[in-house]
Every structure is written in C-alpha cells, then in structure tokens.
Design a protein around this motif. Structure first.
Motif, PDB file in Angstrom:
ATOM      1  N   ARG A 158      18.163 -25.222  58.511  1.00 25.90           N
ATOM      2  CA  ARG A 158      17.138 -24.605  59.359  1.00 25.90           C
ATOM      3  C   ARG A 158      15.838 -24.431  58.591  1.00 25.90           C
ATOM      4  NH1 ARG A 158      18.325 -22.123  64.364  1.00 25.90           N
ATOM      5  NH2 ARG A 158      16.034 -22.051  64.341  1.00 25.90           N
ATOM      6  N   GLU A 159      14.745 -24.765  59.242  1.00 25.39           N
ATOM      7  CA  GLU A 159      13.406 -24.372  58.788  1.00 25.39           C
ATOM      8  C   GLU A 159      12.639 -23.964  60.031  1.00 25.39           C
ATOM      9  OE1 GLU A 159       9.235 -25.874  56.782  1.00 25.39           O
ATOM     10  OE2 GLU A 159      10.920 -27.266  56.849  1.00 25.39           O
ATOM     11  N   GLY A 160      12.471 -22.661  60.219  1.00 32.22           N
ATOM     12  CA  GLY A 160      11.818 -22.180  61.425  1.00 32.22           C
ATOM     13  C   GLY A 160      12.598 -22.606  62.661  1.00 32.22           C
ATOM     14  N   THR A 161      11.916 -23.207  63.626  1.00 29.60           N
ATOM     15  CA  THR A 161      12.566 -23.622  64.865  1.00 29.60           C
ATOM     16  C   THR A 161      13.311 -24.943  64.724  1.00 29.60           C
ATOM     17  OG1 THR A 161      10.532 -24.730  65.616  1.00 29.60           O
ATOM     18  CG2 THR A 161      10.843 -22.427  66.275  1.00 29.60           C
ATOM     19  N   THR A 162      13.129 -25.636  63.616  1.00 31.11           N
ATOM     20  CA  THR A 162      13.789 -26.922  63.413  1.00 31.11           C
ATOM     21  C   THR A 162      15.220 -26.720  62.931  1.00 31.11           C
ATOM     22  OG1 THR A 162      11.710 -28.016  62.877  1.00 31.11           O
ATOM     23  CG2 THR A 162      13.721 -29.121  62.179  1.00 31.11           C
ATOM     24  N   LYS A 163      16.149 -27.440  63.567  1.00 29.07           N
ATOM     25  CA  LYS A 163      17.562 -27.374  63.208  1.00 29.07           C
ATOM     26  C   LYS A 163      18.096 -28.791  63.058  1.00 29.07           C
ATOM     27  CE  LYS A 163      22.049 -25.809  65.014  1.00 29.07           C
ATOM     28  NZ  LYS A 163      22.718 -25.145  66.170  1.00 29.07           N
ATOM     29  N   LEU A 164      18.714 -29.068  61.921  1.00 33.78           N
ATOM     30  CA  LEU A 164      19.351 -30.357  61.653  1.00 33.78           C
ATOM     31  C   LEU A 164      20.820 -30.103  61.346  1.00 33.78           C
ATOM     32  CD1 LEU A 164      16.648 -31.887  59.258  1.00 33.78           C
ATOM     33  CD2 LEU A 164      16.867 -32.268  61.728  1.00 33.78           C
ATOM     34  N   ALA A 165      21.694 -31.032  61.743  1.00 35.57           N
ATOM     35  CA  ALA A 165      23.118 -30.776  61.551  1.00 35.57           C
ATOM     36  C   ALA A 165      23.904 -32.052  61.290  1.00 35.57           C
ATOM     37  CB  ALA A 165      23.691 -30.067  62.777  1.00 35.57           C
ATOM     38  N   ILE A 166      24.942 -31.887  60.472  1.00 40.94           N
ATOM     39  CA  ILE A 166      26.023 -32.860  60.354  1.00 40.94           C
ATOM     40  C   ILE A 166      27.278 -32.149  60.832  1.00 40.94           C
ATOM     41  CG2 ILE A 166      27.338 -34.411  58.866  1.00 40.94           C
ATOM     42  CD1 ILE A 166      25.074 -34.292  56.834  1.00 40.94           C
ATOM     43  N   ARG A 167      28.026 -32.791  61.736  1.00 40.86           N
ATOM     44  CA  ARG A 167      29.250 -32.205  62.279  1.00 40.86           C
ATOM     45  C   ARG A 167      30.385 -33.213  62.159  1.00 40.86           C
ATOM     46  NH1 ARG A 167      25.018 -31.119  65.791  1.00 40.86           N
ATOM     47  NH2 ARG A 167      24.521 -28.907  66.106  1.00 40.86           N
ATOM     48  N   GLY A 168      31.573 -32.723  61.851  1.00 41.38           N
ATOM     49  CA  GLY A 168      32.702 -33.632  61.746  1.00 41.38           C
ATOM     50  C   GLY A 168      33.945 -32.886  61.321  1.00 41.38           C
ATOM     51  N   ASN A 169      34.776 -33.529  60.496  1.00 38.70           N
ATOM     52  CA  ASN A 169      35.994 -32.872  60.054  1.00 38.70           C
ATOM     53  C   ASN A 169      36.272 -33.159  58.589  1.00 38.70           C
ATOM     54  OD1 ASN A 169      37.493 -35.493  60.198  1.00 38.70           O
ATOM     55  ND2 ASN A 169      37.191 -35.178  62.395  1.00 38.70           N
ATOM     56  N   SER A 170      37.124 -32.353  58.013  1.00 37.75           N
ATOM     57  CA  SER A 170      37.410 -32.433  56.586  1.00 37.75           C
ATOM     58  C   SER A 170      38.260 -33.661  56.257  1.00 37.75           C
ATOM     59  CB  SER A 170      38.129 -31.168  56.118  1.00 37.75           C
ATOM     60  OG  SER A 170      39.368 -31.012  56.792  1.00 37.75           O
ATOM     61  N   ILE A 171      38.187 -34.071  54.997  1.00 35.13           N
ATOM     62  CA  ILE A 171      39.038 -35.128  54.478  1.00 35.13           C
ATOM     63  C   ILE A 171      40.267 -34.462  53.877  1.00 35.13           C
ATOM     64  CG2 ILE A 171      39.204 -37.064  52.875  1.00 35.13           C
ATOM     65  CD1 ILE A 171      36.122 -37.149  52.882  1.00 35.13           C
ATOM     66  N   VAL A 172      41.410 -34.599  54.534  1.00 36.83           N
ATOM     67  CA  VAL A 172      42.633 -33.934  54.081  1.00 36.83           C
ATOM     68  C   VAL A 172      43.360 -34.840  53.098  1.00 36.83           C
ATOM     69  CG1 VAL A 172      44.815 -32.908  54.784  1.00 36.83           C
ATOM     70  CG2 VAL A 172      42.811 -32.710  56.265  1.00 36.83           C
ATOM     71  N   LYS A 173      43.615 -34.300  51.913  1.00 39.22           N
ATOM     72  CA  LYS A 173      44.318 -35.047  50.872  1.00 39.22           C
ATOM     73  C   LYS A 173      45.626 -34.342  50.562  1.00 39.22           C
ATOM     74  CE  LYS A 173      40.102 -36.902  48.760  1.00 39.22           C
ATOM     75  NZ  LYS A 173      39.351 -37.122  47.491  1.00 39.22           N
ATOM     76  N   LEU A 174      46.742 -35.041  50.819  1.00 35.25           N
ATOM     77  CA  LEU A 174      48.071 -34.509  50.583  1.00 35.25           C
ATOM     78  C   LEU A 174      48.746 -35.288  49.459  1.00 35.25           C
ATOM     79  CD1 LEU A 174      49.162 -34.221  54.311  1.00 35.25           C
ATOM     80  CD2 LEU A 174      48.712 -32.314  52.791  1.00 35.25           C
ATOM     81  N   PRO A 175      49.507 -34.620  48.613  1.00 35.05           N
ATOM     82  CA  PRO A 175      50.173 -35.323  47.510  1.00 35.05           C
ATOM     83  C   PRO A 175      51.061 -36.459  48.016  1.00 35.05           C
ATOM     84  CG  PRO A 175      50.349 -32.944  47.238  1.00 35.05           C
ATOM     85  CD  PRO A 175      49.799 -33.175  48.610  1.00 35.05           C
ATOM     86  N   GLY A 176      50.858 -37.655  47.479  1.00 32.98           N
ATOM     87  CA  GLY A 176      51.700 -38.790  47.817  1.00 32.98           C
ATOM     88  C   GLY A 176      51.487 -39.373  49.192  1.00 32.98           C
ATOM     89  N   GLN A 177      50.446 -38.941  49.898  1.00 33.11           N
ATOM     90  CA  GLN A 177      50.195 -39.445  51.244  1.00 33.11           C
ATOM     91  C   GLN A 177      48.761 -39.953  51.358  1.00 33.11           C
ATOM     92  OE1 GLN A 177      51.476 -36.951  54.535  1.00 33.11           O
ATOM     93  NE2 GLN A 177      52.874 -35.810  53.202  1.00 33.11           N
ATOM     94  N   GLU A 178      48.559 -40.808  52.345  1.00 28.41           N
ATOM     95  CA  GLU A 178      47.217 -41.327  52.582  1.00 28.41           C
ATOM     96  C   GLU A 178      46.343 -40.231  53.181  1.00 28.41           C
ATOM     97  OE1 GLU A 178      45.017 -45.008  54.998  1.00 28.41           O
ATOM     98  OE2 GLU A 178      47.206 -44.843  54.937  1.00 28.41           O
ATOM     99  N   GLN A 179      45.136 -40.104  52.682  1.00 25.21           N
ATOM    100  CA  GLN A 179      44.232 -39.080  53.204  1.00 25.21           C
ATOM    101  C   GLN A 179      43.834 -39.409  54.639  1.00 25.21           C
ATOM    102  OE1 GLN A 179      41.009 -39.529  50.338  1.00 25.21           O
ATOM    103  NE2 GLN A 179      39.740 -40.511  51.860  1.00 25.21           N
ATOM    104  N   PHE A 180      43.429 -38.380  55.383  1.00 26.99           N
ATOM    105  CA  PHE A 180      42.979 -38.602  56.765  1.00 26.99           C
ATOM    106  C   PHE A 180      41.844 -37.646  57.085  1.00 26.99           C
ATOM    107  CE2 PHE A 180      46.347 -35.439  56.986  1.00 26.99           C
ATOM    108  CZ  PHE A 180      45.886 -34.511  57.900  1.00 26.99           C
TER     109      PHE A 180
END
Length: 204
Positions: free
Chosen positions: A147-169
């Motif tokens: 945010r800067e004043g009235t200006t709003k910029l965004a990135i939206r999405g989801n996390s990169i899940v990393k599990l032991p011994g498994q492919e990340q998603f």
C-alpha cells in the motif's frame, strides 16, 4: 500512482521506522480490537504515521458454543495525524471462517516492510499474511499486499508445501493487473522477494 524509479533499487533509503507498543498507541488514542501483533511508527515526507496489525480469534458465528477458534480476523490500519487526531489513511481487513475444520490466519511479521521504491519520499508498506481452512494436509492461502496511499498492489496464491520424501505441491500465484505494468517493475521485484520467503511451507 506508483511509478518505477530510475534510481538503483538497492540505493533507495527506507523511510524511518520504529517499533511501537500498546502504551504508545494509548498515548495517541489509537484504539484496536483483538491482539496487537505489531505497531510501527513511520516517518516520511508527509510526517509521522502509525501502522497497527491485529489478530482476533473467536468461535464461528455458526457454532458460537463450540469453544473452538474457528473465525479469525486480521486487520491492518495505517494512521496519519490530522490536527490533534489520528485517523486511518487506509485499512486492510481479511478473515477465515472455518466451522468444524482446522483454521489459521497470521501475519508474517518478519516480512512486513517499509520502503520508498519510487523515491518520492512517501512510505510504501508491504504486508504478507496467510489464511487456512481445511481438514488435512493442504496449502495455505498466501497474500502479499503493498500500500501507498490509495494505491494497492497484491500477489495472491497459495503456499508451496514441502513434505519429507514427497513431491512438493501448491505454489500458484496471481498478480494484480496493475502490478504487471512495466512502470511498476520495482514493486513486482520487491513483492516477489517477499513472496519467495513467506510462501515456503515446510512440514515435518
């Protein structure tokens, strides 16, 4: 409107920023609801500002007697002094409503930053946070807001899940159209760097 600075990204000094606490907010008659996560005093060409981040957890309105935290609200407010009063210049509100399932909502406090990427002397505030509602191993919703004043910029999405011994998603992300403008490349680079840090979700 935000415009790309011609100066070197790394050479731009950040506006002065200092940690504040509940006592300071009370002295300025700045009220809030919920738990205080962070408060910062910010000084730029327009004077002093105060950033306040709060979190409030409660039972879901659909299950008020459950005894579980299933409704969580995140709030950010940016105050400026007008005469003798502090008034919110802008505010950010988001929440998760998750009756009967696991829920989470938190700011990435270490990723909150105050910058002046366009060199205009006015502070830009970047706030990353996560939301979750689910019943198993799944990704978080991740948002990085600038945010800067009235200006709003965004990135939206989801996390990169990393599990032991498994492919990340996970790991998908979407950019505001304005953020993809060539004039705003410095902001996209900055927010991408924040995203790379906060979006990694390592499960053990």
């Amino acid at each position: 409107m935000l415009v790309q600075s011609t100066a070197c990204h790394a050479s731009l000094p950040a506006p002065d920023s200092q940690t504040a606490d509940a006592a300071f907010l009370a002295s300025r008659h700045i009220s809030y609801v919920g738990d205080l996560i962070m408060a910062r005093r910010i000084h730029d060409k327009d004077g002093e500002h105060v950033l306040v981040l709060t979190r409030k957890g409660s039972p879901s309105p659909a299950r008020p007697k459950s005894g579980r935290v299933e409704h969580i609200e995140l709030d950010a407010a940016y105050y400026s002094q007008q005469a003798d009063l502090w008034k919110a210049e802008w505010a950010l509100h988001d929440f998760v409503e998750c009756p009967g399932l696991d829920s989470a909502a938190d700011f990435f406090s270490s990723g909150v930053s105050v910058t002046d990427l366009n060199g205009d002397g006015k502070a830009e505030v970047t706030i990353p946070y996560k939301l979750f509602c689910g019943g198993g191993i799944d990704f978080y919703t991740i948002k990085v807001i600038l945010r800067e004043g009235t200006t709003k910029l965004a990135i939206r999405g989801n996390s990169i899940v990393k599990l032991p011994g498994q492919e990340q998603f996970g790991g998908e992300r979407r950019y505001d159209r304005l953020l993809l403008s060539p004039a705003n490349v410095a902001y996209k680079q900055h927010m991408d760097q924040v995203w790379k840090v906060v979006s990694v979700d390592i499960r053990r």
